[in-house]
Design a protein around this motif. Structure first.
Motif, short mmCIF file in Angstrom:
data_model
loop_
_atom_site.label_atom_id
_atom_site.label_comp_id
_atom_site.label_asym_id
_atom_site.label_seq_id
_atom_site.Cartn_x
_atom_site.Cartn_y
_atom_site.Cartn_z
N LYS A 73 36.28 53.83 43.54
CA LYS A 73 36.64 55.17 43.07
C LYS A 73 35.85 55.40 41.79
CE LYS A 73 41.09 54.23 43.04
NZ LYS A 73 42.57 54.37 42.93
N PRO B 287 33.07 65.38 38.59
CA PRO B 287 32.99 64.79 39.94
C PRO B 287 33.97 63.64 40.13
CG PRO B 287 30.80 65.04 38.97
CD PRO B 287 31.79 65.28 37.87
N TYR B 288 34.49 63.53 41.35
CA TYR B 288 35.26 62.37 41.77
C TYR B 288 34.75 61.95 43.14
CZ TYR B 288 38.89 59.54 43.91
OH TYR B 288 39.55 58.54 44.56
N PHE B 289 34.48 60.68 43.29
CA PHE B 289 33.88 60.16 44.52
C PHE B 289 34.55 58.85 44.88
CE2 PHE B 289 30.80 57.01 46.11
CZ PHE B 289 30.42 57.61 47.30
N TRP B 290 34.70 58.58 46.17
CA TRP B 290 35.18 57.28 46.59
C TRP B 290 34.50 56.86 47.88
CZ3 TRP B 290 37.56 61.57 48.36
CH2 TRP B 290 38.11 61.56 49.64
N THR B 291 34.40 55.57 48.06
CA THR B 291 33.82 55.03 49.28
C THR B 291 34.47 53.69 49.56
OG1 THR B 291 31.76 54.51 50.46
CG2 THR B 291 31.89 53.83 48.15
N GLN C 208 22.65 57.50 44.55
CA GLN C 208 23.96 58.14 44.38
C GLN C 208 24.75 57.51 43.23
OE1 GLN C 208 22.87 56.88 47.35
NE2 GLN C 208 22.29 58.81 48.34
N THR D 70 36.08 66.34 47.29
CA THR D 70 36.83 66.85 46.14
C THR D 70 36.09 68.00 45.46
OG1 THR D 70 35.86 65.07 44.81
CG2 THR D 70 38.06 64.71 45.71
N SER D 71 34.77 68.00 45.54
CA SER D 71 34.01 69.12 45.00
C SER D 71 34.35 70.41 45.73
CB SER D 71 32.51 68.84 45.11
OG SER D 71 31.73 69.98 44.81
N LEU E 21 30.64 66.93 48.23
CA LEU E 21 31.72 65.96 48.21
C LEU E 21 33.03 66.67 48.57
CD1 LEU E 21 30.98 64.04 44.88
CD2 LEU E 21 30.44 63.28 47.19
N PRO F 49 36.09 62.78 55.31
CA PRO F 49 35.90 61.41 54.83
C PRO F 49 36.54 60.35 55.73
CG PRO F 49 36.41 62.84 52.99
CD PRO F 49 36.61 63.66 54.24
#
Length: 420
Positions: free
Chosen positions: A347, A335-339, A201, A309-310, A307, A50
């Motif tokens: 987040k 799921p946890y996602f950040w951009t 997404q 964290t996945s 991802l 990332p």
């Protein structure tokens, strides 16, 4: 699958990315003290992918490997991708790929001709950037950059240093982050998106927030259907389905990834061209898989979730599943996602895309700062209900610890946090 603890003294981990690293650490934490060998196609120790688009391209520190604050090198973008040195004491075979697998003999074949016998195997071979492919009348390939490895990031950073015109193909998180980084470097940037950026997404509400921020900062967005590349003189032309033609000095494709499963051909492990695991990460009792390479069960069905964290969550579960069999707990994936792009830091916890407008919103102190919540409207049977475990919480430019964000995804925002 059989129950009970599987006895093994030699474990081979194919893949030295975050899934492979996490699997090694988790095996040791679960008590495995035998021979551990890691096979990695890249010659580098594990690093944060990332950070390649979030910090290294931008030349700033950005957030840490989990999107929740700094890095151990003082915020230098050139080192933001670095992770702490491994402590699992495995034998590392870096710069060599797995070339085949004999599940009956329990042997991994290597591209250099070597062989590795195993009692247990962790498949964490990851994925690679998907390319559009291109050609020209003279047969020479069109120039197409991708962003997947450290080398890719360094090449792209060097190319944008002279402020060339840039076309980025792909309206997902990576495409948006690359476009943002190139704009920040002073480039004229056009984003080609087959639909509203980030809508597939994240959903329409968050897509509109990020699209507005991108346009304000000077991004040009073109939507004309699927893209193909053709070499044109010293550059590359991008031709869309509707006939639109774009030309730029640098073309970057961010159109997804492809699992690295070719080395598993003939192993009998693939089903319809994919590698599938159970809730404990198992392909069979002596083989588990984790990360971008694997399809695994979630509360929203079976699929790949590429991802960062996945990969970590899967690898932790798979390591214990390999050692303990049916006695290991199954993975209940959240799921946890950040951009980070165009001045926005997002987040998000919970399954996305989030449908419709959020059910509640709490405004933060800064401009554009907000904490959003979508109630659970999904069940596997296709019915919708409110208040379940599958809610989604998202923080935009809003400081909140990730554990609290996870709790909010299921519980929702406090009473009185209305939309404003």
């Amino acid at each position: 699958m059989t129950a009970g603890t599987v006895s093994m003294r030699r474990i081979v981990v194919v893949g030295n990315g975050i899934a492979g690293l996490t699997a090694c650490d988790s095996l040791r934490a679960a008590g495995f003290d035998g021979e551990l060998t890691v096979v990695g196609a890249e010659r580098h120790s594990p690093y944060s992918r990332p950070a390649l688009s979030k910090a290294l391209l931008h030349g700033v520190g950005g957030n840490g490997a989990d999107g929740n604050g700094g890095n151990r090198n003082g915020g230098n973008g050139l080192s933001a991708h670095e992770l702490p040195a491994p402590t699992h004491e495995a034998t590392e075979l870096l710069g060599v790929s797995a070339a085949g697998l004999n599940v009956d003999a329990r042997v991994v074949r290597l591209a250099d001709g070597g062989e590795l016998p195993y009692d247990g195997l962790v498949i964490a071979s990851g994925s690679r950037a998907r390319r559009l492919g291109a050609g020209s009348r003279d047969g020479a390939p069109a120039t197409e950059l991708t962003l997947r490895t450290i080398e890719d990031a360094i090449t792209l950073r060097q190319r944008v240093a002279s402020r060339p015109s840039v076309v980025v193909i792909g309206g997902g998180p990576l495409g948006m982050e690359v476009a943002s980084g190139c704009l920040q470097s002073g480039c004229e940037v056009t984003l080609v998106a087959d639909g509203a950026p980030l809508s597939r997404q994240l959903g329409g509400y968050l897509s509109r927030i990020f699209t507005s921020a991108a346009l304000r900062r000077g991004l040009r967005i073109v939507s004309g259907g699927k893209a193909r590349l053709v070499r044109s003189g010293a550059g590359t032309r991008v031709i869309l389905d509707d006939g639109t033609e774009l030309e730029a000095e640098v073309v970057v494709s961010a159109v997804g990834d492809e699992p690295n499963i070719e080395w598993l051909a003939g192993s009998g492990l693939l089903a319809d061209g994919s590698l599938r695991v159970d809730s404990r990460g198992r392909v069979r009792t002596d083989i588990v898989a984790a990360g971008d390479v694997a399809f695994f069960p979630t509360r929203r069905g079976v699929g790949r979730v590429p991802l960062w964290t996945s990969a970590i969550d899967q690898a932790k579960s798979a390591a214990v599943g390999l050692l303990r069999g049916d006695a290991a707990p199954g993975l209940d994936f959240q799921p946890y996602f950040w951009t980070e792009c165009f001045g926005l830091a997002l987040k998000a916890v919970g399954f996305t895309p989030a449908a419709g407008d959020p059910d509640s919103c709490e405004r933060g102190e800064g401009e554009g700062s907000m904490l959003l919540h979508w109630a659970d409207r999904y069940s596997p049977g296709g019915t919708h209900s409110a208040g379940g475990r599958d809610g989604t919480a998202a923080a935009i430019n809003y400081r909140i610890p990730i554990p609290k964000l996870r709790r909010l995804a299921g519980a929702g925002l406090p009473d009185g946090a209305g939309l404003s």
